[in-house]
Design an enzyme around this catalytic site. Structure first.
Site, short mmCIF file in Angstrom:
data_model
loop_
_atom_site.label_atom_id
_atom_site.label_comp_id
_atom_site.label_asym_id
_atom_site.label_seq_id
_atom_site.Cartn_x
_atom_site.Cartn_y
_atom_site.Cartn_z
N VAL A 85 0.84 -1.20 0.00
CA VAL A 85 0.00 0.00 0.00
C VAL A 85 0.88 1.25 0.00
CG1 VAL A 85 -0.29 0.08 2.53
CG2 VAL A 85 -2.00 1.12 1.08
N GLY A 164 -5.56 7.20 9.01
CA GLY A 164 -6.04 6.69 7.72
C GLY A 164 -6.63 5.31 7.92
N ARG A 165 -6.56 4.47 6.87
CA ARG A 165 -7.14 3.12 6.97
C ARG A 165 -6.54 2.35 8.14
NH1 ARG A 165 -6.57 3.79 0.93
NH2 ARG A 165 -4.38 3.77 1.50
N ILE A 166 -5.21 2.30 8.18
CA ILE A 166 -4.55 1.49 9.22
C ILE A 166 -4.65 2.18 10.59
CG2 ILE A 166 -2.34 0.50 9.96
CD1 ILE A 166 -1.73 0.10 6.92
N ARG A 246 6.73 3.91 8.14
CA ARG A 246 8.00 3.75 7.43
C ARG A 246 9.11 4.25 8.35
NH1 ARG A 246 5.83 0.68 4.55
NH2 ARG A 246 5.58 0.71 2.30
N GLU A 275 16.50 -1.12 6.06
CA GLU A 275 15.94 -2.45 6.30
C GLU A 275 16.71 -3.43 5.41
OE1 GLU A 275 11.70 -2.41 5.76
OE2 GLU A 275 11.41 -1.02 7.42
N HIS A 294 9.68 -5.63 9.79
CA HIS A 294 8.67 -5.17 8.81
C HIS A 294 7.69 -6.30 8.44
CE1 HIS A 294 7.96 -2.03 5.40
NE2 HIS A 294 6.83 -2.62 5.77
N ILE A 295 6.94 -6.75 9.46
CA ILE A 295 6.04 -7.89 9.24
C ILE A 295 4.56 -7.51 9.44
CG2 ILE A 295 7.70 -9.73 9.72
CD1 ILE A 295 6.63 -9.78 12.63
N GLY A 296 4.26 -6.21 9.32
CA GLY A 296 2.89 -5.75 9.55
C GLY A 296 1.83 -6.54 8.79
#
Ligand code: NDP
Ligand code: DGY
Length: 329
Positions: A85, A164-166, A246, A275, A294-296
């Site tokens: 996204v 926002g969405r998240i 981020r 990363e 970074h495993i959201g």
């Protein structure tokens, strides 16, 4: 006699879940696919070589798609479909200038990412990694009244940077823990904030009044380095900082100082710069910093749906049709 239609060329920069590959293999007669057949990123030189003449590019957030890549691809390129996204890895101006369409994957990863962010917040605030380590290394000598205490959500003030969405899905999940006030910032107030009793406040108010700060905004020139020394110095000494947006939103040197000096209580990061974070990075020496790789969005089903949507976007863009999730520039 019918002329044989030439297949369009597609380059895929990594192995992706089979859900997407199945859709692609069913799209016979549309494109021929070349893929970097590895779980590791395609080397830059290889990307520049393999993208040449491509009509479609399926990429990931770790692929920097800038003018050099677009020039290497050449004038055939019609669509870039990213399996993410976030789109801060794409040079939007350059892409727009060339009339290339973009596909991305909003919504389908919102729940998984919100869930992981809440898990990270609880793990950081209640010191779970430290506790696990103590059990394994014999540090657990007895039940002790003053040992491994942390911070709870009940009665707390939570500040969400980017509702926002998240951000909204995180707020919805946190409220049932007994959160008293939900503050948020962004460029504009959001109508949907009413569902979580969200108060739109200036950034400084959010920073100084929150017990938990959750960063869930997109990375833009305005948010780059937003969380810096001045930001951390305004936080409560007992506050917990969480970032699942981020890494570049945070000035990591300043975060290190704030954690080391006790200016803030703890931090949980699902995203870093760079990363992967080098294993000798100073942040990794701190007990009050929990870092995840970074495993959201990393649930099997979410990654499967992301993969399918990315391929559907790609196919739509190649054929000049609607894309299920097009980023309008
Ligand atoms: P949305 O576009 O729905 O939300 C982004 C939010 O950022 C908006 O609410 C926007 O608010 C806010 N924002 C933009 N500029 C600023 C600013 N200057 N200050 C404060 N807020 C700002 O995106 P999603 O919620 O779907 O995703 C958000 C980000 O999460 C992605 O861009 C990606 O980087 C990251 N992400 C990380 C994952 C992980 O694995 N850790 C997984 C998925 C996403 P406004 O509208 O008011 O500008
Ligand atoms: C995204 O989609 O932007 C995430 O960072 C990974 O899912």
């Amino acid at each position: 006699m019918n002329a044989v239609r030439e297949l369009m060329k597609v380059f895929i920069t990594r192995r992706i879940p089979e859900e997407g590959m199945k859709i692609l293999s069913g799209a016979t007669g549309v494109c021929e696919v070349s893929q970097w057949d590895s779980d590791e990123p395609v080397p830059r030189a290889e990307l520049l070589k393999r993208v040449q003449g491509a009509h479609g590019l399926l990429c990931l957030l770790s692929d920097k798609i800038d003018a050099e890549v677009l020039d290497a691809a050449g004038p055939n390129l019609k669509v870039i479909s990213t399996m993410s996204v976030g789109f801060d890895h794409l040079a939007l101006d350059e892409i727009k200038k060339r009339g290339i369409r973009i596909g991305y994957t909003p919504d389908v990863l919102t729940d998984a990412t919100a869930e992981l962010t809440v898990a990270l917040l609880l793990a950081t605030a209640r010191r779970l990694p430290e506790g696990v380590e103590e059990v394994k290394t014999g540090g657990w000598s007895s039940w002790k009244p003053l040992w491994l205490c942390g911070y709870g959500l009940s009665g707390s003030t939570v500040g969400v940077i980017g509702l926002g969405r998240i951000g909204m899905a995180i707020a919805q999940r946190l409220l049932p823990f007994g959160v008293k006030r939900l503050l948020y910032t962004g460029r504009t107030a959001k109508a949907h904030a009413a569902e979580v009793n969200g108060e739109f406040v200036p950034l400084d108010t959010l920073v100084s009044e929150s017990d938990f700060i959750v960063v869930s905004c997109s990375l833009t020139p305005e948010t780059q380095g937003l969380c810096d020394e001045a930001f951390f110095s305004k936080m409560k000494k007992t506050a917990v900082f969480i970032n699942s947006s981020r890494g570049a939103v945070v000035n990591q040197e300043d975060l290190y100082e704030a954690l080391k000096s006790g200016q803030i209580a703890a931090a949980g990061l699902d995203v870093t710069t760079p990363e992967p974070l080098p294993t000798n990075h100073p942040l990794l020496t701190l007990k009050n910093c929990v870092v995840l790789p970074h495993i959201g969005s990393a649930t099997y089903s979410t990654r499967g749906v992301m993969s399918a949507l990315t391929v559907q976007n790609l196919l739509g863009g190649l054929q000049g049709l609607d894309m299920p999730s097009e980023l309008r520039l």
